[in-house]
Design a protein around this motif. Structure first.
Motif, short mmCIF file in Angstrom:
data_model
loop_
_atom_site.label_atom_id
_atom_site.label_comp_id
_atom_site.label_asym_id
_atom_site.label_seq_id
_atom_site.Cartn_x
_atom_site.Cartn_y
_atom_site.Cartn_z
N GLY A 48 0.61 -1.10 0.03
CA GLY A 48 0.00 0.22 0.14
C GLY A 48 0.84 1.06 0.00
N LEU A 49 0.25 2.32 0.39
CA LEU A 49 1.02 3.57 0.38
C LEU A 49 1.68 3.71 1.56
CD1 LEU A 49 -1.74 6.17 -0.88
CD2 LEU A 49 0.09 4.94 -2.30
N TRP A 50 1.32 3.40 2.65
CA TRP A 50 2.09 3.59 3.95
C TRP A 50 2.72 2.10 4.51
CZ3 TRP A 50 2.40 8.51 4.81
CH2 TRP A 50 1.27 9.28 4.31
N ASP A 51 2.22 0.94 4.27
CA ASP A 51 2.65 -0.33 4.75
C ASP A 51 2.40 -1.36 3.81
OD1 ASP A 51 3.59 -2.05 6.76
OD2 ASP A 51 1.64 -1.99 7.72
N ILE A 52 3.36 -2.48 4.29
CA ILE A 52 3.35 -3.59 3.35
C ILE A 52 3.16 -4.73 4.19
CG2 ILE A 52 4.92 -5.37 1.95
CD1 ILE A 52 6.36 -2.77 0.77
N CYS A 53 2.18 -5.88 4.10
CA CYS A 53 1.96 -7.03 4.70
C CYS A 53 2.10 -8.20 3.80
CB CYS A 53 0.33 -6.90 5.10
SG CYS A 53 0.17 -5.43 6.26
N ARG A 54 2.53 -9.28 4.74
CA ARG A 54 2.53 -10.66 4.34
C ARG A 54 1.39 -11.54 4.76
NH1 ARG A 54 8.16 -11.98 2.63
NH2 ARG A 54 7.74 -14.13 3.57
N THR A 55 0.99 -12.17 3.88
CA THR A 55 -0.23 -13.31 4.28
C THR A 55 -0.02 -14.41 3.40
OG1 THR A 55 -2.55 -13.53 4.43
CG2 THR A 55 -1.88 -12.10 2.63
N SER A 56 -0.95 -15.56 3.63
CA SER A 56 -0.86 -16.63 2.65
C SER A 56 -2.49 -16.78 2.61
CB SER A 56 -0.20 -17.68 3.35
OG SER A 56 -0.63 -18.01 4.52
N THR A 57 -2.77 -17.50 1.30
CA THR A 57 -3.93 -18.07 1.26
C THR A 57 -4.44 -19.41 2.03
OG1 THR A 57 -3.12 -19.42 -0.73
CG2 THR A 57 -3.90 -17.33 -1.31
N SER A 58 -3.36 -19.83 2.69
CA SER A 58 -3.64 -21.24 3.53
C SER A 58 -4.01 -20.80 4.92
CB SER A 58 -2.70 -22.17 3.36
OG SER A 58 -1.41 -21.84 3.73
N SER A 59 -3.59 -19.82 5.37
CA SER A 59 -3.60 -19.26 6.84
C SER A 59 -4.16 -17.94 6.76
CB SER A 59 -2.50 -19.68 7.47
OG SER A 59 -1.45 -18.75 6.99
N ARG A 60 -4.54 -17.36 8.22
CA ARG A 60 -5.15 -16.11 8.14
C ARG A 60 -4.04 -15.30 8.77
NH1 ARG A 60 -11.27 -17.09 10.60
NH2 ARG A 60 -12.10 -18.19 8.80
N ASP A 61 -2.87 -15.75 9.03
CA ASP A 61 -1.81 -14.98 9.86
C ASP A 61 -1.26 -13.85 8.65
OD1 ASP A 61 -1.99 -16.64 11.88
OD2 ASP A 61 -0.45 -18.01 11.06
N ILE A 62 -1.07 -12.64 9.31
CA ILE A 62 -0.85 -11.37 8.56
C ILE A 62 0.27 -10.99 9.29
CG2 ILE A 62 -1.32 -9.09 7.61
CD1 ILE A 62 -4.21 -10.19 7.63
N GLN A 63 1.46 -10.44 8.50
CA GLN A 63 2.74 -9.78 9.10
C GLN A 63 2.87 -8.57 8.33
OE1 GLN A 63 5.84 -12.59 8.85
NE2 GLN A 63 4.96 -14.26 10.25
N CYS A 64 2.63 -7.54 9.04
CA CYS A 64 2.72 -6.00 8.68
C CYS A 64 4.18 -5.47 9.01
CB CYS A 64 1.51 -5.38 8.80
SG CYS A 64 -0.05 -5.90 8.38
N ASN A 65 4.18 -4.44 8.63
CA ASN A 65 5.34 -3.46 8.93
C ASN A 65 6.70 -4.11 7.97
OD1 ASN A 65 4.05 -1.61 10.63
ND2 ASN A 65 4.19 -3.12 12.34
#
Length: 240
Positions: A48-65
């Motif tokens: 995005g404009l202010w942040d980048i997040c990592r996620t996966s289609t097999s889980s709901r875990d999201i890692q931002c910053n």
């Protein structure tokens, strides 16, 4: 006096567009990157404009910053940040000015004030559409670790919010046209119905009951007066 429909239309679309625009600005999903080399196949990178997040289609875990210096140093990111923030602030100012002009609790709305507020809302919508369109156009040319680049939902929300603000502000700006047209309008002279003359309608004299009573009263007064001679008798020669 009822609030004009153009003001109701604008005052509904402007806040809705602002909410969508705010979501598009702060959410990290202007584009998504899939099939990143050296990473799991189900990994999705949201930028995005202010942040980048990592996620996966097999889980709901999201890692931002997540850090990506090359991505945030792109010219479009810096310009989009400034335009989106300016649009958010300008839209709030426009809504405040338009609210003071509509004033549905008074007899008549202030067309000029509401029109100026609509013009500010219209400009805020344009400021939203410009960076969203530009980002969409050059999305594939921005630095990415994969060639599988897709449009994020923030771009869609930004388009919808900008269009809603443009439509709402444009409709409310018609109040300025109505105000200018009302000042140039020359009031038409009052219509005076001609009263027809009695003589032009009929040649037969018209007698009312009141006039007949006046005539009878005058005749009685004349008959009751004592008869007087209008000439003085003069002696004749024979009388002498």
């Amino acid at each position: 006096m009822r609030t004009p429909g153009i003001f109701i239309f604008g005052m509904v679309l402007a806040p809705c567009g602002w909410v969508l625009e705010l979501t598009s600005t702060v959410a990290p999903a202007w584009r998504t990157i899939n099939n990143i080399p050296g990473e799991p196949s189900d990994l999705v990178l949201q930028q995005g404009l202010w942040d980048i997040c990592r996620t996966s289609t097999s889980s709901r875990d999201i890692q931002c910053n997540q850090q990506d210096t090359q991505y945030f140093s792109a010219q479009i990111i810096q310009i989009a940040r400034a335009l989106m923030l300016s649009s958010l602030i300008l839209n709030l100012i426009g809504i405040g000015v338009a609210s003071a002009g509509v004033r549905c609790w008074t007899d008549k709305p202030h067309w000029t004030v509401a029109g100026v507020g609509g013009l500010l809302i219209f400009i805020s919508g344009v400021l939203t559409i410009i960076p969203v369109s530009w980002y969409t156009h050059i999305m594939n040319s921005i630095f990415s670790t994969s060639t599988d680049v897709r449009v994020g939902y923030c771009l869609v929300l930004g388009f919808i919010g900008g269009i809603m603000e443009v439509l709402g502000g444009l409709v409310m700006s018609l109040g300025l046209c109505r105000r200018c047209g009302g000042q140039k309008r020359v009031p038409s002279p009052a219509r005076v119905d001609a009263v027809p003359s009695v003589s032009s309608v009929s040649s037969v004299p018209y007698y009312s009951k009141q006039s007949e009573m006046d005539f009878t009263r005058a005749k009685r007064q004349q008959d009751s007066r004592p008869a007087t001679s209008t000439s003085t008798a003069r002696p004749c020669d024979t009388d002498l």
